[in-house]
Design a protein around this motif. Sequence first.
Motif, mmCIF file in Angstrom:
data_model
loop_
_atom_site.group_PDB
_atom_site.id
_atom_site.type_symbol
_atom_site.label_atom_id
_atom_site.label_comp_id
_atom_site.label_asym_id
_atom_site.label_seq_id
_atom_site.Cartn_x
_atom_site.Cartn_y
_atom_site.Cartn_z
ATOM 1 N N PRO A 254 1.011 -1.031 -0.153
ATOM 2 C CA PRO A 254 0.262 0.454 0.378
ATOM 3 C C PRO A 254 0.492 0.963 0.173
ATOM 4 O O PRO A 254 2.219 1.196 0.601
ATOM 5 C CB PRO A 254 -0.916 -0.832 1.323
ATOM 6 N N THR A 255 0.283 2.716 -1.045
ATOM 7 C CA THR A 255 1.044 3.547 -0.643
ATOM 8 C C THR A 255 1.030 4.336 0.731
ATOM 9 O O THR A 255 -0.462 5.064 0.772
ATOM 10 C CB THR A 255 1.291 4.702 -1.942
ATOM 11 N N TRP A 256 1.936 4.333 1.265
ATOM 12 C CA TRP A 256 1.866 5.398 2.329
ATOM 13 C C TRP A 256 2.704 6.768 2.256
ATOM 14 O O TRP A 256 2.810 7.244 0.688
ATOM 15 C CB TRP A 256 2.460 4.856 3.486
ATOM 16 N N GLY A 257 3.322 7.020 2.713
ATOM 17 C CA GLY A 257 3.883 8.703 2.587
ATOM 18 C C GLY A 257 5.422 8.761 3.217
ATOM 19 O O GLY A 257 5.670 8.277 3.507
ATOM 20 N N ASP A 258 6.092 9.844 2.852
ATOM 21 C CA ASP A 258 7.129 10.395 3.451
ATOM 22 C C ASP A 258 6.868 12.015 3.972
ATOM 23 O O ASP A 258 7.271 12.892 2.629
ATOM 24 C CB ASP A 258 7.698 10.291 2.298
ATOM 25 N N PRO A 259 6.667 12.306 5.113
ATOM 26 C CA PRO A 259 7.036 13.560 5.429
ATOM 27 C C PRO A 259 8.155 15.187 5.052
ATOM 28 O O PRO A 259 8.396 15.714 5.016
ATOM 29 C CB PRO A 259 6.758 13.174 7.138
ATOM 30 N N ALA A 260 9.080 13.628 5.180
ATOM 31 C CA ALA A 260 10.442 15.112 4.819
ATOM 32 C C ALA A 260 11.427 14.127 3.667
ATOM 33 O O ALA A 260 12.214 14.723 2.819
ATOM 34 C CB ALA A 260 11.115 14.843 5.968
ATOM 35 N N GLY A 261 11.616 13.243 3.517
ATOM 36 C CA GLY A 261 12.132 12.024 2.935
ATOM 37 C C GLY A 261 13.989 12.602 2.797
ATOM 38 O O GLY A 261 14.722 12.109 1.950
ATOM 39 N N ASP A 262 13.797 12.527 4.479
ATOM 40 C CA ASP A 262 15.751 12.775 4.778
ATOM 41 C C ASP A 262 16.156 11.429 5.257
ATOM 42 O O ASP A 262 14.917 10.694 5.390
ATOM 43 C CB ASP A 262 15.303 13.579 6.066
ATOM 44 N N THR A 263 17.149 11.294 5.447
ATOM 45 C CA THR A 263 17.791 9.571 5.671
ATOM 46 C C THR A 263 16.783 9.478 7.447
ATOM 47 O O THR A 263 16.793 10.680 8.415
ATOM 48 C CB THR A 263 19.648 10.281 6.295
ATOM 49 N N ASP A 264 17.039 8.876 8.037
ATOM 50 C CA ASP A 264 16.188 8.091 9.095
ATOM 51 C C ASP A 264 16.507 7.944 9.508
ATOM 52 O O ASP A 264 17.925 6.650 9.837
ATOM 53 C CB ASP A 264 14.832 7.546 9.097
ATOM 54 N N GLN A 265 16.558 7.725 11.405
ATOM 55 C CA GLN A 265 17.628 7.196 12.008
ATOM 56 C C GLN A 265 16.096 5.728 12.807
ATOM 57 O O GLN A 265 15.291 5.622 13.000
ATOM 58 C CB GLN A 265 18.352 7.844 13.522
ATOM 59 N N VAL A 266 16.826 4.562 13.387
ATOM 60 C CA VAL A 266 16.355 3.659 13.863
ATOM 61 C C VAL A 266 17.374 3.090 14.759
ATOM 62 O O VAL A 266 18.434 2.730 15.019
ATOM 63 C CB VAL A 266 16.544 2.767 12.520
ATOM 64 N N ARG A 267 16.514 2.211 15.829
ATOM 65 C CA ARG A 267 17.142 1.499 16.736
ATOM 66 C C ARG A 267 16.804 0.238 16.381
ATOM 67 O O ARG A 267 15.933 -0.669 16.082
ATOM 68 C CB ARG A 267 16.166 1.370 18.394
ATOM 69 N N TYR A 268 18.353 0.267 16.754
ATOM 70 C CA TYR A 268 18.753 -1.504 16.368
ATOM 71 C C TYR A 268 19.628 -2.473 17.743
ATOM 72 O O TYR A 268 19.912 -1.901 17.843
ATOM 73 C CB TYR A 268 19.826 -1.222 15.079
ATOM 74 N N LYS A 269 18.931 -3.531 17.835
ATOM 75 C CA LYS A 269 19.219 -4.260 18.754
ATOM 76 C C LYS A 269 19.855 -5.744 17.720
ATOM 77 O O LYS A 269 19.390 -6.524 17.728
ATOM 78 C CB LYS A 269 18.545 -4.486 19.679
ATOM 79 N N PHE A 270 21.089 -5.844 17.230
ATOM 80 C CA PHE A 270 21.974 -6.948 17.547
ATOM 81 C C PHE A 270 21.858 -8.105 18.202
ATOM 82 O O PHE A 270 21.896 -7.844 19.695
ATOM 83 C CB PHE A 270 23.602 -6.098 16.845
ATOM 84 N N VAL A 271 22.251 -9.668 17.686
ATOM 85 C CA VAL A 271 22.231 -10.177 18.894
ATOM 86 C C VAL A 271 23.120 -9.685 19.826
ATOM 87 O O VAL A 271 24.548 -10.035 19.449
ATOM 88 C CB VAL A 271 22.033 -11.360 17.617
ATOM 89 N N CYS A 272 23.142 -10.240 20.755
ATOM 90 C CA CYS A 272 24.057 -10.170 22.056
ATOM 91 C C CYS A 272 24.302 -8.663 22.169
ATOM 92 O O CYS A 272 25.788 -8.304 22.792
ATOM 93 C CB CYS A 272 25.188 -11.205 21.760
ATOM 94 N N GLU A 273 23.767 -7.847 22.116
ATOM 95 C CA GLU A 273 24.335 -6.826 21.979
ATOM 96 C C GLU A 273 22.758 -5.845 22.603
ATOM 97 O O GLU A 273 21.873 -6.109 22.490
ATOM 98 C CB GLU A 273 25.076 -5.541 21.140
ATOM 99 N N ASP A 274 23.187 -4.153 23.474
ATOM 100 C CA ASP A 274 22.331 -3.756 23.094
ATOM 101 C C ASP A 274 21.636 -2.574 22.682
ATOM 102 O O ASP A 274 22.690 -3.024 20.982
ATOM 103 C CB ASP A 274 23.502 -2.462 24.676
#
Length: 288
Positions: free
Chosen positions: A169-189
């Motif tokens: 489905p087509t949503w949108g993009d409020p800015a088009g800038d690089t986004d930040q993501v919270r990421y949890k690797f295996v055995c890491e914080d």
Amino acid sequence: MREKNPHQVQYVSDHGGQSSHAPLVLIHDGGGTIFSYCLLGDLHRDVWAIHNPKYFTAEPWEGGVDEMARHYIELMKNAGIKGKILLGGWSLGGLISLEIAHKLAAAAAEDPSACELSVAGLVLIDSAYHIPWSKLQGPNPEPELGPIPELIRKSFDNCSGLLDNWELPTWGDPAGDTDQVRYKFVCEDWRTVESGRHHATVTASPPPALLLRCTNPVPTKEPDPCRVDLFRDEPLLGWDGRYPDFIKAVVEIDAHHFNVFELSKVVQATARLNEGLAMLDRLSSPHA
């Protein structure tokens, strides 16, 4: 007696009180059943699961994912599920959840007073970015799954038909800038990573999404990856740079796509899912 659908697989375990966590509704995977979700440990909230009501007849959905999404919305409403929920599922279930969230958001935009059900966040259990399978070229080796029941095999065949031509489905993009993501690797914080750019043109955005990402490829008899592994080497399984402001948190699981719920893995899956849900609760909170 007719089987309940959705089926409540977990109840709040605080002596009958209401949990402060949003309830979670999980949609079946391509096999059509909810057995895997029944194996999960305590998720500290009410958990519902929707199986494919056409599983035993092996009938295809003539209207595709669109028809399924509309039908599952009615199933949730008929079960009395109201308010803000977390919605998701494993593989196909995550993609159907995205379609359901889009339809509920569109209905709310048309008439906010008539919408008693809304999606506060999405939970994708190794659901990779989807390209219609009819547009894919090259080899498509079969995963080594061993013998599977006939009804599940038929469900997988119907799943292939569903995904041949279905578009996200087509949503949108409020800015088009690089986004930040919270990421949890295996055995890491948890750590913050930069995702790619996205380029949608409309203005509405989907609810924040949690991605549980399996780190291992599915075994095959050929060197080429099977379809569920097309984006296996990408940290966001292909979503960043191709889909709008969407994936907000990623939790890695030391498993491959088809064994994430095996008995030897389900304790890990429960723990990692709880870690991700805690982050998604924060991200979907109006005060986050």
